[in-house]
Enzyme design. Structure first.
Site, PDB file in Angstrom:
ATOM      1  N   SER A  88     -21.118 -33.580  25.601  1.00  0.00           N
ATOM      2  CA  SER A  88     -19.674 -33.604  25.805  1.00  0.00           C
ATOM      3  C   SER A  88     -19.249 -32.476  26.755  1.00  0.00           C
ATOM      4  O   SER A  88     -19.709 -32.426  27.890  1.00  0.00           O
ATOM      5  CB  SER A  88     -18.958 -33.537  24.457  1.00  0.00           C
ATOM      6  OG  SER A  88     -17.595 -33.873  24.588  1.00  0.00           O
ATOM      7  N   ASP A 203     -18.253 -45.029  22.538  1.00  0.00           N
ATOM      8  CA  ASP A 203     -17.605 -43.713  22.617  1.00  0.00           C
ATOM      9  C   ASP A 203     -16.111 -43.867  22.893  1.00  0.00           C
ATOM     10  O   ASP A 203     -15.713 -44.417  23.921  1.00  0.00           O
ATOM     11  CB  ASP A 203     -18.270 -42.892  23.727  1.00  0.00           C
ATOM     12  CG  ASP A 203     -17.901 -41.413  23.673  1.00  0.00           C
ATOM     13  OD1 ASP A 203     -16.835 -41.081  23.127  1.00  0.00           O
ATOM     14  OD2 ASP A 203     -18.686 -40.600  24.199  1.00  0.00           O
ATOM     15  N   HIS A 231     -19.423 -41.081  19.944  1.00  0.00           N
ATOM     16  CA  HIS A 231     -19.561 -39.835  20.703  1.00  0.00           C
ATOM     17  C   HIS A 231     -20.693 -38.948  20.178  1.00  0.00           C
ATOM     18  O   HIS A 231     -20.927 -37.877  20.716  1.00  0.00           O
ATOM     19  CB  HIS A 231     -18.232 -39.077  20.661  1.00  0.00           C
ATOM     20  CG  HIS A 231     -18.085 -38.014  21.696  1.00  0.00           C
ATOM     21  ND1 HIS A 231     -18.254 -38.239  23.047  1.00  0.00           N
ATOM     22  CD2 HIS A 231     -17.768 -36.683  21.576  1.00  0.00           C
ATOM     23  CE1 HIS A 231     -18.058 -37.112  23.719  1.00  0.00           C
ATOM     24  NE2 HIS A 231     -17.767 -36.153  22.853  1.00  0.00           N
TER      25      HIS A 231
END
Length: 249
Positions: A88, A203, A231
């Site tokens: 991320s 996601d 995610h």
């Protein structure tokens, strides 16, 4: 300014440096640290400034500063020929490190649901900022609720939330602004190491289309979709994830 670092199996045959996502810590990779060191890998987990157990200064939350912190870590541990893995926002920091420091010491790059080339929209950032300033536990609950595709238990959710609440509120807010304002398009042509892109198809935080864009614009990259993940493929499909990392490294 002191960064908290966990160096697991320092005599391992190959080194992987793990960069966590916002607003978590290196502890998000528990299900990698359980497995990969036992397979002979050296795993280094680091908490960025302001997060986890690292120092929490008021300033220094641009991608450049965070990438420079990683350079300081690499120098301090004298790391060479290592794999840099970022999830991320950690993926964005990893990309900035490779482009800003000419890939110093990095032999391979792993981007996991990377917040790149763009991060938060203005609306998402505004919502998170408001909740961070008024009800940060609720903000973290919202993060948790939108993070996973697969079912998570209440105890797991509680653990995950507490990990995010370890961060300082000011660093949590500062990264929201960085994700809103900074882009990584100019970094992409400067990435010249073999790159593995892992991304959950479901996601809701960083759309899968962004992984496809990274794959198109980063030379020598491969994209592996995780069809049962949101995610968090490092947890949702951790067996597949760990096997893939071991094969790539």
């Amino acid at each position: 300014m002191i960064l908290y670092v966990e160096d697991i199996n320092p005599s391992g045959k190959k080194t992987i440096v793990f960069l966590h996502g916002w607003p978590l810590s290196h502890e998000q990779f528990e299900y990698q640290f359980n497995v990969l060191p036992a397979m002979g890998y050296r795993c280094i987990g680091v908490d960025w400034r302001g997060f986890g157990k690292s120092d929490r200064p008021m300033t220094g939350y641009s991608f450049n500063r965070l990438a420079d912190d990683i350079k300081s870590l690499v120098d301090a541990l004298r790391l060479k020929d290592f794999t840099l893995l970022g999830h991320s926002t950690g993926g964005a920091i990893a990309m900035r490190y490779v482009s800003r420091h000419n890939g110093y010491g990095v032999s391979k790059l792993v981007l996991v649901d990377a917040a790149a080339p763009t991060g938060f929209t203005a609306d998402t950032a505004s919502d998170f900022l408001k909740k961070n300033l008024n009800d940060r536990p609720q903000m973290m609950q919202d993060v948790t609720d939108g993070f996973f595709f697969q079912y998570i238990t209440k105890p797991f959710s509680d653990w995950f939330m507490q990990m995010g609440l370890q961060a300082a509120s000011w660093s949590t807010a500062a990264i929201i602004i960085t994700l809103r304002d900074e882009k990584l398009y100019t970094d992409l042509p400067k990435i010249n190491v073999p790159t593995l892109i892992i991304h959950g198809v479901h996601d809701k935080v960083i759309p899968f289309a962004q992984a496809q864009e990274l794959n198109q614009k980063i030379r020598n990259s491969i994209l592996v979709p995780f069809h049962y993940s949101g995610h968090g493929p490092f947890w949702e499909e951790h067996d597949k994830f760990n096997q893939l990392i071991a094969q790539f490294v």
